[in-house]
Design a protein around this motif. Structure first.
Motif, short mmCIF file in Angstrom:
data_model
loop_
_atom_site.label_atom_id
_atom_site.label_comp_id
_atom_site.label_asym_id
_atom_site.label_seq_id
_atom_site.Cartn_x
_atom_site.Cartn_y
_atom_site.Cartn_z
N VAL A 7 0.91 -1.39 -0.43
CA VAL A 7 0.44 0.06 -0.04
C VAL A 7 0.53 1.32 -0.24
O VAL A 7 1.98 1.06 0.41
N GLY A 8 0.68 2.52 0.06
CA GLY A 8 1.50 3.66 0.01
C GLY A 8 0.48 4.62 -1.12
O GLY A 8 -0.62 4.08 -1.44
N PRO A 9 1.13 5.63 -1.37
CA PRO A 9 0.59 6.99 -1.88
C PRO A 9 0.86 6.05 -3.57
O PRO A 9 1.22 5.97 -3.83
N THR A 10 -0.11 7.41 -4.66
CA THR A 10 0.43 7.54 -5.62
C THR A 10 1.06 7.42 -5.97
O THR A 10 1.93 8.36 -5.52
N ALA A 11 1.92 6.63 -7.28
CA ALA A 11 3.43 6.82 -7.96
C ALA A 11 4.76 6.42 -7.18
O ALA A 11 5.35 6.96 -7.27
N SER A 12 4.52 5.62 -6.05
CA SER A 12 5.06 5.40 -5.15
C SER A 12 5.83 4.39 -5.48
O SER A 12 6.98 4.22 -4.87
N GLY A 13 5.00 3.59 -6.19
CA GLY A 13 5.89 2.05 -7.03
C GLY A 13 5.57 1.00 -6.32
O GLY A 13 6.21 -0.62 -6.00
N LYS A 14 4.34 0.94 -6.26
CA LYS A 14 3.80 0.01 -5.55
C LYS A 14 3.25 -0.95 -6.99
O LYS A 14 4.40 -2.28 -6.45
N SER A 15 3.49 -0.83 -7.62
CA SER A 15 2.95 -1.62 -8.98
C SER A 15 4.57 -2.42 -9.65
O SER A 15 4.80 -4.17 -9.21
N LEU A 199 7.54 12.74 -4.16
CA LEU A 199 6.86 12.34 -4.99
C LEU A 199 6.65 12.99 -5.63
O LEU A 199 6.04 13.00 -6.91
N ASN A 200 6.58 14.28 -5.28
CA ASN A 200 5.49 15.26 -6.35
C ASN A 200 6.08 15.72 -7.54
O ASN A 200 5.36 15.69 -8.81
N PRO A 201 7.36 15.42 -7.79
CA PRO A 201 8.28 15.45 -9.16
C PRO A 201 7.66 13.52 -10.15
O PRO A 201 7.35 13.98 -11.20
N ARG A 202 7.80 13.04 -9.35
CA ARG A 202 6.87 11.79 -9.54
C ARG A 202 5.64 12.08 -10.57
O ARG A 202 5.52 11.39 -11.33
N ILE A 203 4.70 12.32 -9.33
CA ILE A 203 3.28 12.90 -9.91
C ILE A 203 3.28 13.56 -11.24
O ILE A 203 2.78 13.74 -12.30
N GLU A 204 4.36 15.17 -10.80
CA GLU A 204 4.34 15.81 -12.41
C GLU A 204 4.15 14.62 -13.32
O GLU A 204 3.68 15.50 -15.22
N LEU A 205 5.85 14.69 -13.86
CA LEU A 205 6.04 13.17 -15.00
C LEU A 205 5.16 12.88 -15.38
O LEU A 205 5.23 12.86 -16.23
N ARG A 206 4.59 11.32 -13.88
CA ARG A 206 3.54 10.70 -14.83
C ARG A 206 2.57 11.37 -15.84
O ARG A 206 2.33 11.04 -16.43
N THR A 207 1.92 12.67 -14.59
CA THR A 207 0.63 12.88 -15.25
C THR A 207 1.31 13.50 -17.06
O THR A 207 0.40 13.69 -18.11
N ARG A 264 -2.09 15.42 -6.06
CA ARG A 264 -1.27 15.76 -4.72
C ARG A 264 -2.22 15.71 -3.39
O ARG A 264 -2.06 14.92 -2.81
N ARG A 265 -3.28 16.58 -3.69
CA ARG A 265 -5.12 16.21 -2.60
C ARG A 265 -5.17 14.32 -2.57
O ARG A 265 -5.20 14.60 -0.67
N TYR A 266 -5.34 13.78 -3.29
CA TYR A 266 -5.68 12.32 -2.82
C TYR A 266 -4.46 11.58 -2.27
O TYR A 266 -4.73 10.80 -1.40
N VAL A 267 -3.35 12.20 -2.90
CA VAL A 267 -1.94 11.46 -1.56
C VAL A 267 -2.37 11.49 -0.38
O VAL A 267 -1.98 10.76 0.58
N ARG A 268 -2.32 13.14 -0.52
CA ARG A 268 -2.40 13.80 1.54
C ARG A 268 -3.40 12.39 1.85
O ARG A 268 -3.10 12.26 3.26
N ARG A 269 -4.51 12.00 1.24
CA ARG A 269 -6.07 11.72 2.26
C ARG A 269 -5.07 10.36 2.91
O ARG A 269 -5.52 9.34 2.85
N GLN A 270 -4.35 9.62 1.03
CA GLN A 270 -4.00 8.32 1.33
C GLN A 270 -2.85 8.08 2.91
O GLN A 270 -2.90 6.82 3.16
N ARG A 271 -2.08 8.87 3.06
CA ARG A 271 -0.60 9.38 3.44
C ARG A 271 -2.07 8.98 5.34
O ARG A 271 -1.42 8.24 5.82
N SER A 272 -2.80 10.35 5.43
CA SER A 272 -3.40 10.15 6.19
C SER A 272 -3.99 8.52 6.78
O SER A 272 -4.12 8.83 8.01
#
Length: 302
Positions: A7-15, A199-207, A264-272
């Motif tokens: 588990v963990g936030p989007t774009a953190s390498g789970k897959s 993580l934020n640069p990875r989110i930007e690159l992925r988008t 990014r907003r969703y990632v904050r929810r995931q972290r919480s």
């Protein structure tokens, strides 16, 4: 032969970690990403193509049409059966995904709270009267924890939470099992911890890559098979922004930027959400050898 959850936030390498663990331990991946359940929602969900799955069997991908309303309870039944099938074949189920409610429905014995058509209809009428933003604010006033988890543009789950609160007289989160209870099947839970600076640069690159790879054309094709803005699939991050682009409400630049902001907003929810679970063994997503660290963490928990 216990399952492992990643588990963990989007774009953190789970897959990637899920595949590495499945290869090392003789496992099969069970998807726990709610949007990857939908057929043809590939680019915007970062769904791995078959050629990218490392020869590992993946389950519960592409099972729903985009016209279908998502159901955590239905997913739970399908996923529990699939995990037990994988276990029966002597394989290790590797549960991969960051959809909070779906993760908890799978690894915890969660009996879903009651429903009442009249109460639901009353809250749906309130939604039609004041709009999703105002209704979500009403939810935040009575149950801040639920409001932090539920997207502020998600009318269906906002209505459902308010229905449960009215029927039970308790916060929506109270209907869920405690996070300190033993997980179903003795599942071992690994979490990828990712600092915003990494993580934020990875989110930007992925988008940006998603838009370059044809996300807009993907959404156009989904419109032909029934995707709508008020559907579960149509509210997914990225898809909602492209729908607004195609309807002339956003520019391409704005659609990309709002997708980044929404992620990014969703990632904050995931972290919480995941940070509150004491059963998670946390790994540094930016580490030099994440699979090695994961295997070491699993060994330490035996």
């Amino acid at each position: 032969m216990r399952p492992i959850a990643v588990v963990g936030p989007t774009a953190s390498g789970k897959s990637a970690l899920g595949i590495a663990l499945a290869q090392e331990l003789g496992g099969e991946v069970v998807n726990v990403d709610s949007m990857q359940l939908y057929r043809s929602m590939d680019i915007g969900t970062a769904k791995l193509a078959p050629s990218e799955r490392g020869g590992i069997e993946h389950h519960l991908l592409d099972i729903w049409d985009v016209t279908r309303t998502a159901s955590v309870a239905e997913y739970q039944a399908l996923a529990v059966a699939k995990v037990e099938e994988v276990l029966a074949r002597g394989k290790v189920p590797v549960l991969v995904g960051g959809s909070m409610l779906y993760v908890q429905s799978l690894i915890d014995a969660w009996s879903f709270p009651p429903t009442d058509p009249q109460v639901r209809a009353r809250w749906e009428a309130r939604l039609a009267e004041v709009g999703v933003d105002a209704l979500h604010a009403e939810l935040a006033a009575v149950d801040p924890d639920a409001a932090r988890v539920i997207e502020d543009k998600d009318p269906r789950r906002t209505v459902r939470a308010l229905e449960v609160i009215e029927l039970t007289g308790k916060p929506f989160q109270a209907s869920q099992p405690p996070k300190d209870a033993p997980p179903r099947w003795g599942t071992r839970i690994l979490g990828l911890r990712a600092e915003a600076a990494w993580l934020n640069p990875r989110i930007e690159l992925r988008t940006h890559q998603m838009f370059e790879q044809g996300l807009v054309d993907e959404v156009r094709g989904l419109l032909d098979v029934g995707l709508t803005r008020d559907s579960t699939a149509g509210r997914a991050i990225g898809y909602a922004q492209v729908l607004s682009l195609l309807e002339g409400e956003l520019s391409l630049v704005d659609a990309r930027e709002q997708t980044i902001t929404g992620t990014r907003r969703y990632v904050r929810r995931q972290r919480s959400w995941f940070n509150r679970d004491p059963r998670v063994a946390w790994l540094d997503a930016a580490g030099a050898d994440v699979p090695g660290a994961a295997l070491a963490a699993l060994d330490s928990r035996e």
